[in-house]
Design an enzyme around this catalytic site. Sequence first.
Site, short mmCIF file in Angstrom:
data_model
loop_
_atom_site.label_atom_id
_atom_site.label_comp_id
_atom_site.label_asym_id
_atom_site.label_seq_id
_atom_site.Cartn_x
_atom_site.Cartn_y
_atom_site.Cartn_z
N SER A 101 32.78 14.86 14.59
CA SER A 101 33.61 16.08 15.85
C SER A 101 33.29 14.94 17.29
CB SER A 101 32.81 16.68 15.70
OG SER A 101 33.62 17.93 17.28
N ASP A 316 38.39 17.20 21.54
CA ASP A 316 37.36 16.25 21.25
C ASP A 316 38.00 15.30 20.08
OD1 ASP A 316 37.21 18.70 19.67
OD2 ASP A 316 34.78 18.43 19.40
N ASP A 318 37.78 15.94 17.04
CA ASP A 318 37.75 17.01 15.60
C ASP A 318 39.21 18.19 16.29
OD1 ASP A 318 36.43 18.60 16.61
OD2 ASP A 318 35.12 18.72 14.12
N ALA A 411 31.00 25.86 27.51
CA ALA A 411 30.49 25.78 28.78
C ALA A 411 31.54 24.47 28.44
CB ALA A 411 30.01 26.01 28.97
N ASN A 412 31.02 24.06 27.15
CA ASN A 412 32.00 22.48 26.58
C ASN A 412 33.40 22.58 25.96
OD1 ASN A 412 31.53 23.64 23.34
ND2 ASN A 412 29.66 22.07 22.91
N PRO A 539 17.01 21.48 21.37
CA PRO A 539 16.83 20.24 20.86
C PRO A 539 17.94 20.23 20.60
CG PRO A 539 15.91 22.16 19.22
CD PRO A 539 15.80 22.52 20.38
N SER A 540 19.47 19.61 20.46
CA SER A 540 20.55 19.22 19.52
C SER A 540 20.76 19.32 18.51
CB SER A 540 21.05 18.16 20.01
OG SER A 540 22.13 17.55 19.53
N GLY A 541 21.78 20.17 17.42
CA GLY A 541 22.16 20.88 16.49
C GLY A 541 22.69 18.96 15.65
N ARG A 547 18.67 18.14 24.74
CA ARG A 547 20.06 18.64 25.92
C ARG A 547 18.76 18.88 26.91
NH1 ARG A 547 24.43 17.08 23.74
NH2 ARG A 547 24.97 17.54 21.19
C1 G16 Z 1 29.62 21.43 18.08
C2 G16 Z 1 29.40 22.69 17.97
C3 G16 Z 1 29.75 23.36 19.14
C4 G16 Z 1 28.09 23.46 20.50
C5 G16 Z 1 28.37 21.31 19.45
C6 G16 Z 1 27.33 20.55 20.81
O1 G16 Z 1 30.77 21.20 18.99
O2 G16 Z 1 30.08 23.66 16.83
O3 G16 Z 1 29.36 25.33 19.20
O4 G16 Z 1 28.28 23.18 21.35
O5 G16 Z 1 28.42 20.99 18.66
O6 G16 Z 1 25.19 21.00 19.48
P1 G16 Z 1 24.19 20.86 20.17
O7 G16 Z 1 23.97 21.03 21.69
O8 G16 Z 1 23.35 21.25 19.36
O9 G16 Z 1 24.24 19.52 19.50
P2 G16 Z 1 31.25 19.98 17.78
O10 G16 Z 1 31.88 19.97 18.90
O11 G16 Z 1 30.27 18.80 17.99
O12 G16 Z 1 31.55 20.21 16.53
#
Ligand code: G16
Length: 584
Positions: A101, A316, A318, A411-412, A539-541, A547
Amino acid sequence: MTHSKETADGKVRVKFKRWYILLLNLLLIPDSMANNSSYRTVYAFAREMYPRNIKAHLQYGTAGFRTKATDLDHVMYRMGLLAVLRARYKKAVIGVMITASHNPEPDNGVKLVDPFGEMLEQSWEAWATKFANVVDDKLEDTINELIKEYNITNMNDRVEILVGKDTRPSSIHLSKAVMDGVLALSGKPIDYGIVTTPQLHYFVVCKNTNRLYGQPTEEGYYRKLTNAFKKYRGSVFSQGNYVNRVIYDGANGVGAKKVKYLKEALQDTLLIEMYNDEIIGSGKLNHLCGADYVKSQQSFPTGLPVETNVRCCSVDGDADRIVYYYMDENNKFHLMDGDRIATLAASYLKEILLDIGIDLNLGLVQTAYANGASTEYISTKLNVPVACVSTGVKHLHHKALTYDIGVYFEANGHGTVVFSNNAKEKLISATESDSCTEKQKQASKRLLTLIDIINETVGDAIADMLLVETILHAKGWNISQWEACYTDLPNRLLKVTVKDRNVITTTDAERICVTPNGLQDAINSLVVKYDKGRSFVRPSGTEDIIRVYAEAATRKEADKLAAEVALKVYELAGGIGTAPEVPQ
Ligand code: G16
């Protein structure tokens, strides 16, 4: 060719020669062969083609696995295996999407799509993590463990697994690894090639609803969206202050590739001017462009013409997120993010529901990243109930399903609208009911058409763009009229690199930091210094970082608060590299 033996515990151990699995893969295992029980454990050999060569522990995070593409071969193969088991357990078609993504091009990732287009159920995320990390010799045991836990008895079912990928060069061989995993357990991989994430979700739902949701093809997808869009718009393409022209940033990814077909289907109803559509492998995917860049930098992406007061949007990597923006006559950048799309959609739906006059509960779901001004506008001006959940569309989607009509957006720019069966049934009967006036019937028909513009399965940048364009057209609004609904609090998003992002844990939909000790107290004492100050950390996933979000009454204060909180994270959570600088 093979030798196998059944052990006392009933597990079958099989060894195969390498050429044999390759041949099987080439043949895609015809149906008759798939039912032969001696093929059930092809994985026992095939895993040898995808050994686990890394020591790092990988976690199924916010949106599946994400890391360097070079570390993902075995994960992909194993997700192919897991998808087959999930499909047999659910007795349904499952999807596997290969994408990272918004991450940069050297990264890649994978996420599983559940039968109704949802993200993989949380209890299975733990299995995904286990599958990805188990040593090669224990893979077979882990598979048997899962089969036992869920009592999966239909191990001969030739379940379909839909596989899609984004435009990253690494996606090609990683998708082959997924398909090898599917074949290894005698599943049936269906390769959809390069598609957007939401397209793959859509195909899965089409298949599992026996095509009630639409045709499970790209053509079916475009036809459904564009027919509804054109029907809703009618023959007047521009009206009021709305002009049917939008500048589109494709992030040099699949969103650029796919919008070309959309443009053809839309013809003059909507004039989409596309930029950032570099070819695959250019290394420019998400580079200084795309929805994540625009949202986090709060500035124009590279490669777009800057025209005063003209609507622009970015998707973005994807194409599951979208944000809008424009530059005003004073060269000031204005961002219309996911919160804005959510409020636009909710207010319009509320108007239509008033016209129809039926009792359906409408709710809106946000995360802690939602601008405080948007939450206030939704609850006090729109009078729509608003819920806050943890980051990740899986959480928002889940909560949105508790309403008759659930609008959810991060929000993103990641989000959509979901309609319950109850809502759809009520709308259909309103179109025919003798007790409804002509106006009510027409409004119900309009809403039913609007539902077809929306991809209810998951956030979809392309469908969301069509939804925004439809509402702006219906209201006769230009982008600044849309913006005038409320005034955003200035906000700032920062990233901090730490040794181990798992030292930060949170609660209350990520608004409160539980560990490390003292960090939340430190944030509290910073926030109180600022008018309308609010900040949280998590923590970001999807990236190996923490973050930091902050908002305050002025731009200067929001920037300063964010930097101060980032510095606290750096100090208390094991920051590495250069410490964040606090502006004076
Ligand atoms: C993914 C998730 C979103 C999330 C984003 C950022 O988006 O599908 O729901 O907001 O990651 O996540 P994080 O803050 O945990 O890094 P994408 O568009 O990257 O697949």
